[in-house]
Design a protein around this motif. Structure first.
Motif, PDB file in Angstrom:
ATOM      1  N   LYS A   1       0.828  -1.212   0.000  1.00  0.00           N
ATOM      2  CA  LYS A   1       0.000   0.000   0.000  1.00  0.00           C
ATOM      3  C   LYS A   1       0.860   1.259   0.000  1.00  0.00           C
ATOM      4  CE  LYS A   1      -4.125  -1.993   2.044  1.00  0.00           C
ATOM      5  NZ  LYS A   1      -5.040  -2.055   3.173  1.00  0.00           N
ATOM      6  N   VAL A   2       2.145   1.108   0.363  1.00  0.00           N
ATOM      7  CA  VAL A   2       3.055   2.261   0.375  1.00  0.00           C
ATOM      8  C   VAL A   2       4.149   2.020  -0.655  1.00  0.00           C
ATOM      9  CG1 VAL A   2       4.654   3.662   1.771  1.00  0.00           C
ATOM     10  CG2 VAL A   2       2.647   2.642   2.846  1.00  0.00           C
TER      11      VAL A   2
ATOM     12  N   TYR B   1      -2.072   7.240  -6.123  1.00  0.00           N
ATOM     13  CA  TYR B   1      -2.896   7.431  -4.929  1.00  0.00           C
ATOM     14  C   TYR B   1      -2.554   6.457  -3.793  1.00  0.00           C
ATOM     15  CZ  TYR B   1      -6.214   9.865  -2.236  1.00  0.00           C
ATOM     16  OH  TYR B   1      -6.745  10.671  -1.259  1.00  0.00           O
ATOM     17  N   ARG B   2      -1.296   6.520  -3.384  1.00  0.00           N
ATOM     18  CA  ARG B   2      -0.854   5.852  -2.160  1.00  0.00           C
ATOM     19  C   ARG B   2       0.386   6.593  -1.657  1.00  0.00           C
ATOM     20  NH1 ARG B   2      -1.439   0.140  -3.182  1.00  0.00           N
ATOM     21  NH2 ARG B   2      -3.186   0.695  -4.481  1.00  0.00           N
TER      22      ARG B   2
ATOM     23  N   SER C   1       2.299  11.897   1.440  1.00  0.00           N
ATOM     24  CA  SER C   1       1.231  10.974   1.807  1.00  0.00           C
ATOM     25  C   SER C   1      -0.097  11.295   1.138  1.00  0.00           C
ATOM     26  CB  SER C   1       1.054  10.958   3.322  1.00  0.00           C
ATOM     27  OG  SER C   1       0.361   9.786   3.688  1.00  0.00           O
TER      28      SER C   1
ATOM     29  N   ASN D   1       4.772  -0.987   5.208  1.00  0.00           N
ATOM     30  CA  ASN D   1       3.635  -1.586   4.516  1.00  0.00           C
ATOM     31  C   ASN D   1       2.754  -2.392   5.466  1.00  0.00           C
ATOM     32  OD1 ASN D   1       3.105  -1.179   1.559  1.00  0.00           O
ATOM     33  ND2 ASN D   1       5.333  -1.353   1.553  1.00  0.00           N
TER      34      ASN D   1
ATOM     35  N   ALA E   1       0.680   0.183   7.114  1.00  0.00           N
ATOM     36  CA  ALA E   1      -0.342   0.678   6.183  1.00  0.00           C
ATOM     37  C   ALA E   1      -1.447  -0.353   6.008  1.00  0.00           C
ATOM     38  CB  ALA E   1       0.298   1.003   4.835  1.00  0.00           C
TER      39      ALA E   1
ATOM     40  N   LEU F   1      -4.878   1.423   6.626  1.00  0.00           N
ATOM     41  CA  LEU F   1      -5.584   1.872   5.416  1.00  0.00           C
ATOM     42  C   LEU F   1      -6.492   0.766   4.909  1.00  0.00           C
ATOM     43  CD1 LEU F   1      -2.670   3.526   3.356  1.00  0.00           C
ATOM     44  CD2 LEU F   1      -4.552   4.731   4.451  1.00  0.00           C
TER      45      LEU F   1
ATOM     46  N   LEU G   1      -7.531   4.028  -0.604  1.00  0.00           N
ATOM     47  CA  LEU G   1      -6.611   4.038  -1.743  1.00  0.00           C
ATOM     48  C   LEU G   1      -7.318   4.357  -3.062  1.00  0.00           C
ATOM     49  CD1 LEU G   1      -4.523   0.914  -0.731  1.00  0.00           C
ATOM     50  CD2 LEU G   1      -3.903   3.309  -0.440  1.00  0.00           C
TER      51      LEU G   1
END
Length: 549
Positions: free
Chosen positions: A333-334, A359-360, A378, A422, A425, A429, A434
């Motif tokens: 996700k990162v 968009y991450r 971010s 990650n 995240a 998240l 996302l």
């Protein structure tokens, strides 16, 4: 609906503007009036900072004893404007003032060990930091041990409860700062300090304060909004030769300034020298008293800016290739990417563009043998500083806030850091975080739109983070006539909902041309604007998204 009607009735504004205000979390007519009409007199007193009396006393002492002072800043626009402001104010009080801005690549962010010797050699007795210092425990201790008073003016998050042993810390993010608004940019904190020590409101300095505030992407609500609004109105008539030269060189003289001009035209130029070489050039430009010198320096900045654009484009291309080749978005996700020889001066811009595009959260690292430097940006629901705090065992140092941060890491730790952040995240998240979301203010029909309504919406300016441009939605539109294809992948066309017609401009949406031509009807998300090209003012809709049936 009740609040919308109340605001509309009591303030004499349209229901559309009233609803947009409600969407901006305005809860009463009094708040709405403040939002629309707030000015300089609505700024908080600088004396609300609990450490301000100490800071004032230290400046007085330096004045009385004719002691030497030094301002230590940062190399970005927020840091440069802060440094200029503090240096000018202390000089006006009769102090002998040196300044120091570290070299981004050779020295990095914040106070460093060498500065202690530099201050001692130059017989400095008072050190004021601008846009840095909160994380510099060892260096502040070293300065204090050398019998140098230290005033920290900063807006970065403190790491835990430990604070440097400064003589006075002016930072609205501290738990006990006493200040009611915590989102000030570094230059606005410096401005508060300058107001307090000079006993003056310093309204003529708001041009500088606005530049740093908008460039640093702090939320443009509350006090920041007042600063940006007041400063933008002063920028076209600034008395600073350097700013005038940049404005002239960029071809935006005699324009009505908005936050976009600062973010995309003035700030990148002021940032360019600190990214590609040393920020000293931008600082000299802002302090310049001579038109001739300012013009020369502004031309040098233009060259640095062009060089920066080339370097940035190349790294962005390489970074995107790496992401497409190596990253599995289901697992990660990162974005954490690293490569040798990436120019450290543009890592932040590249991270910002990657975060927008994919968009991450994005962390971009330049590899070398020893410590590797990284820059991070971010997305809405991921607090970057908190995440780095939780990975701090793997980092040599870091600093920043919710949306942006910098870090130093050894090469061997990068893979573990990627896994670690990650994993965080993954817990923090969910899938919706996302997906870039659009907060639409209202659904309208084309006949609701007119120039008067757009002029009314302009009272919400300046727009930026925390106060976005209003977005509207209209369903079931049909294309009228031909679609024009313009430069920079832009489309221009007319639409109708059966009752009214409007012109639309769609920047960067050339890929939608075929769908547009073939669609029976489509829905449009847009911001209405006044198109004043060729001095012929007319209504135009700036497309933000098009949904096909």
């Amino acid at each position: 609906i009740h609040l919308q009607n109340q605001l509309s009735k009591e303030l004499g504004i349209s229901k559309i503007l009233a609803q947009v205000l409600v969407n901006r979390k305005v809860n009463s007519p009094a708040e709405a009036e403040k939002f629309l009409k707030a000015g300089i007199s609505d700024l908080f007193s600088p004396h609300l900072f609990s450490d301000m009396p100490k800071a004032i006393a230290l400046v007085k002492k330096a004045q009385e004893n004719k002691e030497k002072a030094m301002v230590f800043g940062d190399y970005d626009v927020d840091g440069i404007t802060s440094t200029v402001l503090v240096k000018n104010t202390l000089s006006a009080l009769g102090l002998d003032v040196l300044h120091y801005i570290p070299h981004r690549i050779k020295e990095g962010y914040g106070l460093n060990k060498e500065i202690i010797n530099f201050a001692k050699e130059n017989k400095v007795k008072l050190m004021v930091t601008a846009d840095c210092g909160t994380a510099n425990h060892k260096e502040v201790e070293g300065l204090r041990a050398a019998n140098i008073d230290v005033i920290v003016t900063d807006h970065h998050e403190p790491q835990g409860l430990n604070l440097p042993a400064a003589s006075s810390i002016i930072n609205p993010k501290l738990k006990h700062s006493g200040y009611p608004y915590r989102d000030l940019a570094g230059v606005a904190v410096a401005y508060k300090f300058c107001q307090a020590i000079s006993g003056s409101i310093l309204s003529e300095d708001l041009d500088l304060v606005t530049l740093g505030t908008i460039a640093d992407s702090v939320p443009l609500n509350g006090e920041n909004r007042i600063i940006a609004k007041e400063g933008l109105s002063r920028l076209p008539d600034t008395k600073r030769e350097g700013l005038r030269a940049i404005i002239e060189n960029a071809g935006i003289k005699n324009k009505k300034f908005n936050s976009t001009y600062v973010s995309f035209i003035i700030a990148p130029r002021l940032n360019a020298s600190g990214r590609m070489a040393s920020a000293e050039l931008s600082l000299r430009l802002l302090m310049s008293q001579s038109r001739e010198e300012a013009q020369g320096l502004a031309k040098e900045l233009e060259q640095f800016n062009r060089q920066r654009q080339k370097v940035e484009a190349k790294i962005l291309e390489e970074a995107e290739e790496m992401i497409n080749r190596e990253m599995n978005f289901k697992e990660q996700k990162v974005i954490v990417i690293a490569k040798e020889d990436w120019h450290q001066g543009v890592l932040g811009i590249v991270a910002s563009k990657l975060a927008d595009r994919f968009y991450r959260p994005a962390i971009v690292i330049s590899l070398n043998e020893n410590l590797c430097k990284g820059s991070a940006r971010s997305i809405k629901n991921f607090h970057l500083f908190d995440a780095l705090m939780d990975c701090k065992e793997l980092l040599n140092s870091f600093g920043g806030h919710a949306h942006a941060a910098g870090l130093l890491i050894t090469k061997d730790n990068i893979d573990d850091f990627r896994l670690s952040i990650n994993k965080l995240a993954h817990d923090r998240l969910n899938l919706e975080d996302l997906l870039p979301s659009m907060d639409i203010d209202l659904e309208l029909s084309l006949s609701d739109l007119n120039e008067k309504m757009v002029r009314e919406l302009e009272s919400l300016e300046p727009f930026g983070m925390g106060n976005p441009e209003p977005l509207f939605y209209t369903r079931g539109l049909k294309l009228k006539g031909q679609v024009q294809s313009l430069s920079r992948e832009t489309l221009k066309f007319w639409v109708t909902d059966g009752a009214a017609t409007c012109q639309v401009i769609a920047f960067g949406m050339v890929s939608l041309l075929d769908s547009l031509m073939q669609a029976g009807s489509f829905d449009l998300v847009y911001t209405p604007k006044i198109d004043s090209w060729r001095d012929d003012e007319s209504l135009i809709l700036e497309a933000k998204d098009i949904f096909f049936k």
